[in-house]
Design a protein around this motif. Structure first.
Motif, PDB file in Angstrom:
ATOM      1  N   ILE A 154       0.587  -1.254  -0.036  1.00 45.80           N
ATOM      2  CA  ILE A 154       0.081  -0.016   0.217  1.00 45.80           C
ATOM      3  C   ILE A 154       0.630   1.146   0.155  1.00 45.80           C
ATOM      4  CG2 ILE A 154      -2.273  -0.970   1.089  1.00 45.80           C
ATOM      5  CD1 ILE A 154      -1.150   0.188   3.653  1.00 45.80           C
ATOM      6  N   ARG A 155       2.074   1.138  -0.023  1.00 42.23           N
ATOM      7  CA  ARG A 155       3.082   2.275   0.316  1.00 42.23           C
ATOM      8  C   ARG A 155       3.014   3.178  -0.987  1.00 42.23           C
ATOM      9  NH1 ARG A 155       7.890  -0.529   2.752  1.00 42.23           N
ATOM     10  NH2 ARG A 155       7.489   0.487   4.860  1.00 42.23           N
ATOM     11  N   PRO A 156       3.322   4.338  -0.744  1.00 39.83           N
ATOM     12  CA  PRO A 156       3.438   5.331  -1.868  1.00 39.83           C
ATOM     13  C   PRO A 156       4.655   5.174  -2.584  1.00 39.83           C
ATOM     14  CG  PRO A 156       3.773   6.612   0.144  1.00 39.83           C
ATOM     15  CD  PRO A 156       3.024   5.322   0.401  1.00 39.83           C
ATOM     16  N   ASN A 157       4.724   5.268  -4.190  1.00 37.90           N
ATOM     17  CA  ASN A 157       5.850   5.308  -4.747  1.00 37.90           C
ATOM     18  C   ASN A 157       6.187   6.632  -5.163  1.00 37.90           C
ATOM     19  OD1 ASN A 157       3.864   5.448  -7.024  1.00 37.90           O
ATOM     20  ND2 ASN A 157       4.461   3.159  -7.329  1.00 37.90           N
ATOM     21  N   HIS A 158       5.366   7.550  -4.762  1.00 38.11           N
ATOM     22  CA  HIS A 158       5.532   8.976  -5.083  1.00 38.11           C
ATOM     23  C   HIS A 158       5.265   9.587  -3.659  1.00 38.11           C
ATOM     24  CE1 HIS A 158       5.055   7.689  -9.454  1.00 38.11           C
ATOM     25  NE2 HIS A 158       5.548   8.884  -9.588  1.00 38.11           N
ATOM     26  N   VAL A 159       5.991  10.088  -2.944  1.00 37.52           N
ATOM     27  CA  VAL A 159       5.980  10.794  -1.665  1.00 37.52           C
ATOM     28  C   VAL A 159       5.366  12.096  -1.731  1.00 37.52           C
ATOM     29  CG1 VAL A 159       6.764  11.219   0.692  1.00 37.52           C
ATOM     30  CG2 VAL A 159       7.244   8.927  -0.210  1.00 37.52           C
ATOM     31  N   VAL A 160       4.234  12.471  -1.226  1.00 38.12           N
ATOM     32  CA  VAL A 160       4.127  13.954  -1.162  1.00 38.12           C
ATOM     33  C   VAL A 160       4.448  14.597   0.021  1.00 38.12           C
ATOM     34  CG1 VAL A 160       1.939  15.468  -1.160  1.00 38.12           C
ATOM     35  CG2 VAL A 160       1.633  13.320  -2.416  1.00 38.12           C
ATOM     36  N   SER A 161       5.399  15.419  -0.216  1.00 38.31           N
ATOM     37  CA  SER A 161       6.180  16.145   0.783  1.00 38.31           C
ATOM     38  C   SER A 161       5.854  17.542   1.077  1.00 38.31           C
ATOM     39  CB  SER A 161       7.837  15.945   0.794  1.00 38.31           C
ATOM     40  OG  SER A 161       8.102  16.246  -0.315  1.00 38.31           O
ATOM     41  N   ARG A 162       4.995  17.998   0.087  1.00 37.06           N
ATOM     42  CA  ARG A 162       4.779  19.490   0.197  1.00 37.06           C
ATOM     43  C   ARG A 162       3.612  19.734  -0.553  1.00 37.06           C
ATOM     44  NH1 ARG A 162       6.887  22.571  -3.887  1.00 37.06           N
ATOM     45  NH2 ARG A 162       8.101  21.586  -5.254  1.00 37.06           N
ATOM     46  N   SER A 163       3.053  20.823  -0.387  1.00 33.23           N
ATOM     47  CA  SER A 163       1.899  21.143  -1.260  1.00 33.23           C
ATOM     48  C   SER A 163       2.329  21.810  -2.681  1.00 33.23           C
ATOM     49  CB  SER A 163       1.121  22.304  -0.595  1.00 33.23           C
ATOM     50  OG  SER A 163       0.425  21.854   0.585  1.00 33.23           O
ATOM     51  N   ALA A 164       1.863  21.279  -3.640  1.00 30.86           N
ATOM     52  CA  ALA A 164       2.507  21.757  -5.068  1.00 30.86           C
ATOM     53  C   ALA A 164       1.331  21.457  -6.019  1.00 30.86           C
ATOM     54  CB  ALA A 164       3.540  21.181  -5.340  1.00 30.86           C
ATOM     55  N   ARG A 165       1.520  22.166  -7.090  1.00 33.12           N
ATOM     56  CA  ARG A 165       0.546  21.946  -8.392  1.00 33.12           C
ATOM     57  C   ARG A 165       1.324  20.767  -9.079  1.00 33.12           C
ATOM     58  NH1 ARG A 165      -3.717  23.315 -11.124  1.00 33.12           N
ATOM     59  NH2 ARG A 165      -3.785  23.793 -13.369  1.00 33.12           N
ATOM     60  N   MET A 166       0.608  19.706  -9.212  1.00 33.71           N
ATOM     61  CA  MET A 166       1.223  18.384  -9.685  1.00 33.71           C
ATOM     62  C   MET A 166       0.590  17.871 -10.876  1.00 33.71           C
ATOM     63  SD  MET A 166       2.231  16.444  -6.146  1.00 33.71           S
ATOM     64  CE  MET A 166       2.984  15.111  -7.136  1.00 33.71           C
ATOM     65  N   ARG A 167       1.229  17.162 -11.819  1.00 30.96           N
ATOM     66  CA  ARG A 167       0.767  16.667 -12.939  1.00 30.96           C
ATOM     67  C   ARG A 167       0.476  15.037 -12.342  1.00 30.96           C
ATOM     68  NH1 ARG A 167       2.481  18.525 -18.583  1.00 30.96           N
ATOM     69  NH2 ARG A 167       0.671  17.919 -19.832  1.00 30.96           N
ATOM     70  N   ILE A 168      -0.670  14.537 -12.405  1.00 33.57           N
ATOM     71  CA  ILE A 168      -0.849  13.182 -12.011  1.00 33.57           C
ATOM     72  C   ILE A 168      -1.620  12.460 -13.032  1.00 33.57           C
ATOM     73  CG2 ILE A 168      -2.171  11.530 -10.295  1.00 33.57           C
ATOM     74  CD1 ILE A 168      -1.597  13.863  -8.029  1.00 33.57           C
ATOM     75  N   ALA A 169      -1.076  11.354 -13.705  1.00 31.15           N
ATOM     76  CA  ALA A 169      -1.441  10.694 -14.903  1.00 31.15           C
ATOM     77  C   ALA A 169      -1.776  11.745 -16.155  1.00 31.15           C
ATOM     78  CB  ALA A 169      -2.889   9.939 -14.533  1.00 31.15           C
ATOM     79  N   GLY A 170      -0.954  12.971 -15.934  1.00 24.52           N
ATOM     80  CA  GLY A 170      -1.126  13.742 -17.004  1.00 24.52           C
ATOM     81  C   GLY A 170      -2.188  14.769 -16.975  1.00 24.52           C
ATOM     82  N   ARG A 171      -2.748  15.005 -15.741  1.00 24.85           N
ATOM     83  CA  ARG A 171      -3.635  15.897 -15.232  1.00 24.85           C
ATOM     84  C   ARG A 171      -3.376  16.976 -14.187  1.00 24.85           C
ATOM     85  NH1 ARG A 171     -10.389  14.999 -14.035  1.00 24.85           N
ATOM     86  NH2 ARG A 171     -10.569  16.967 -12.971  1.00 24.85           N
ATOM     87  N   TRP A 172      -3.433  18.102 -14.403  1.00 28.00           N
ATOM     88  CA  TRP A 172      -2.805  19.031 -13.665  1.00 28.00           C
ATOM     89  C   TRP A 172      -3.773  18.960 -12.083  1.00 28.00           C
ATOM     90  CZ3 TRP A 172       1.800  20.961 -13.045  1.00 28.00           C
ATOM     91  CH2 TRP A 172       2.598  20.905 -14.383  1.00 28.00           C
ATOM     92  N   LEU A 173      -3.307  19.062 -11.200  1.00 28.68           N
ATOM     93  CA  LEU A 173      -4.087  18.930  -9.815  1.00 28.68           C
ATOM     94  C   LEU A 173      -3.355  19.808  -8.986  1.00 28.68           C
ATOM     95  CD1 LEU A 173      -5.549  15.365  -9.949  1.00 28.68           C
ATOM     96  CD2 LEU A 173      -6.623  17.304  -9.977  1.00 28.68           C
ATOM     97  N   ASP A 174      -4.055  20.550  -7.953  1.00 26.37           N
ATOM     98  CA  ASP A 174      -3.481  21.089  -6.626  1.00 26.37           C
ATOM     99  C   ASP A 174      -3.458  20.077  -5.737  1.00 26.37           C
ATOM    100  OD1 ASP A 174      -3.229  23.304  -8.250  1.00 26.37           O
ATOM    101  OD2 ASP A 174      -4.876  24.634  -7.195  1.00 26.37           O
ATOM    102  N   VAL A 175      -2.213  19.559  -5.519  1.00 21.10           N
ATOM    103  CA  VAL A 175      -2.121  18.578  -4.222  1.00 21.10           C
ATOM    104  C   VAL A 175      -1.597  19.494  -3.106  1.00 21.10           C
ATOM    105  CG1 VAL A 175      -0.693  16.588  -3.707  1.00 21.10           C
ATOM    106  CG2 VAL A 175      -1.397  17.088  -5.913  1.00 21.10           C
ATOM    107  N   HIS A 176      -2.388  19.261  -1.893  1.00 20.72           N
ATOM    108  CA  HIS A 176      -2.123  20.037  -0.906  1.00 20.72           C
ATOM    109  C   HIS A 176      -1.887  18.883   0.341  1.00 20.72           C
ATOM    110  CE1 HIS A 176      -4.030  24.044  -1.762  1.00 20.72           C
ATOM    111  NE2 HIS A 176      -4.458  23.230  -2.520  1.00 20.72           N
ATOM    112  N   LEU A 177      -0.960  19.400   1.234  1.00 24.10           N
ATOM    113  CA  LEU A 177      -0.526  18.464   2.367  1.00 24.10           C
ATOM    114  C   LEU A 177      -0.577  19.398   3.668  1.00 24.10           C
ATOM    115  CD1 LEU A 177       0.867  15.804   3.362  1.00 24.10           C
ATOM    116  CD2 LEU A 177       3.077  17.154   3.460  1.00 24.10           C
ATOM    117  N   SER A 178      -1.504  18.681   4.426  1.00 26.10           N
ATOM    118  CA  SER A 178      -1.839  19.357   5.879  1.00 26.10           C
ATOM    119  C   SER A 178      -1.132  18.477   6.885  1.00 26.10           C
ATOM    120  CB  SER A 178      -3.210  19.641   6.118  1.00 26.10           C
ATOM    121  OG  SER A 178      -3.874  20.564   5.178  1.00 26.10           O
TER     122      SER A 178
END
Ligand SMILES: [Zn+2]
Length: 318
Positions: A154-178
């Motif tokens: 279940i472990r991530p192979n892409h660790v989210v370590s900060r909030s950033a606009r990211m391209r996930i599977a080719g789609r831009w999304l605002d990824v937030h980390l609280s």
């Protein structure tokens, strides 16, 4: 007059089909007799489907895989809002079907494996050893134990370590980390195009699940969410919300916190939540809410050691 009514009906019909849901929701149930499943939200992306949270039970994972099959699109990415097993256990079912799936999550699972999940496994083993434990509960415990014993599933192979606009599977999304909110690291998504916010367990329809929560950090995260111009918010459990719904839920959370931090009777804090959050509590869960909050107020909100524990990394390495 009749003509006008028909015209209005047609117009509304047209508007509804033109504004088709920008996401597919597989609702997670919160049953009384077994662990809950978190909501799963599926987004379309250029490279395939993006699955936000994967549930706990095999039936929930099956529904995700069936949807992908029906859509004839591969699952290209998973985003886990947090490590709780009702949001991550299905990662393994999806990875078996789509071995190259990208998994995005914070690294908070590591601290949980060394502490909370380790203790949970020990308690679970006692329940498993009890001959009176029903078969369905055993199956659920064993399914959870399998991913705790093999966290690579279940472990991530892409660790989210900060909030950033990211391209996930080719789609831009605002990824937030609280950090230090409902868990040590809560990931939430905002899609600017459709103004949809996927909140994970930072918003939970029935009752905030405070098991691993830093209460003040959670309040701060709700403030961060409030600053995003979303139109629809999908909570970790419960029905999608409008902004007004979210504001109401946020107020209910803040009132609960204030009450629990003050001298009021526990029963008054529970009644306050039941009144403030009435819209988000279905008839079948009223008693459950009372019991859950009684526990959370005593064991989390009014337990300074527990708050200190969950407002910093669970394990020194995480
Ligand atoms: Zn949950």
């Amino acid at each position: 007059m009749r003509k006008l009514l028909i015209a209005v009906a047609l117009m509304l019909g047209g508007a509804a089909s033109a504004g088709a849901q920008p996401f597919h929701l597989i609702p997670g149930a919160v049953p009384m007799d077994k662990g809950p499943d978190g909501n799963t939200i599926i987004l379309d992306a250029p490279k395939g489907l993006v699955v936000f949270d994967t549930g706990r039970h095999p039936e929930h994972a099956r529904a995700i895989l069936d949807y992908a099959k029906q859509r004839r699109r591969p699952i290209a990415a998973i985003v886990n809002s947090h490590w709780h097993l009702d949001h991550t256990t299905g990662n393994w079912d999806i990875r078996q079907a789509y071995p190259h799936v990208a998994v995005y999550a914070s690294n908070a699972l590591e601290g949980a494996l060394a502490t909370y999940l380790k203790q949970g496994r020990e308690q679970g083993d006692k329940v498993l050893a009890d001959p009176k434990t029903p078969a369905a509960q055993k199956a659920e415990l064993l399914r959870g134990r399998a991913v705790v014993d093999h966290p690579e599933r279940i472990r991530p192979n892409h660790v989210v370590s900060r909030s950033a606009r990211m391209r996930i599977a080719g789609r831009w999304l605002d990824v937030h980390l609280s950090r230090f909110a409902a868990s040590e690291g809560d990931v939430w998504l905002y899609d600017r195009k459709t103004r949809t916010l996927l909140a994970g367990d930072l918003v939970v329809g029935i009752v905030p699940f405070l098991d691993t929560a830093c209460a003040e950090g959670w309040a701060k995260a709700l403030g961060e969410i409030d600053r995003v111009p979303f139109v629809t918010l999908v909570p970790g459990h419960g029905d999608p919300m409008t902004r007004a719904d979210f504001r109401q839920w946020k107020l209910a959370y803040e009132n609960l916190l204030d009450c629990a931090q003050g001298p009021s009777e526990k029963s008054a804090c529970i009644a306050g939540w039941q009144k403030d959050a009435a819209k988000f509590i279905d008839g079948g869960h009223r008693e459950y809410v009372g019991q859950a909050l009684a526990y959370y107020i005593d064991r989390r909100l009014r337990a300074p050691d527990e708050q200190a524990r969950y407002c910093k990394p669970l394990s020194p390495e995480s």
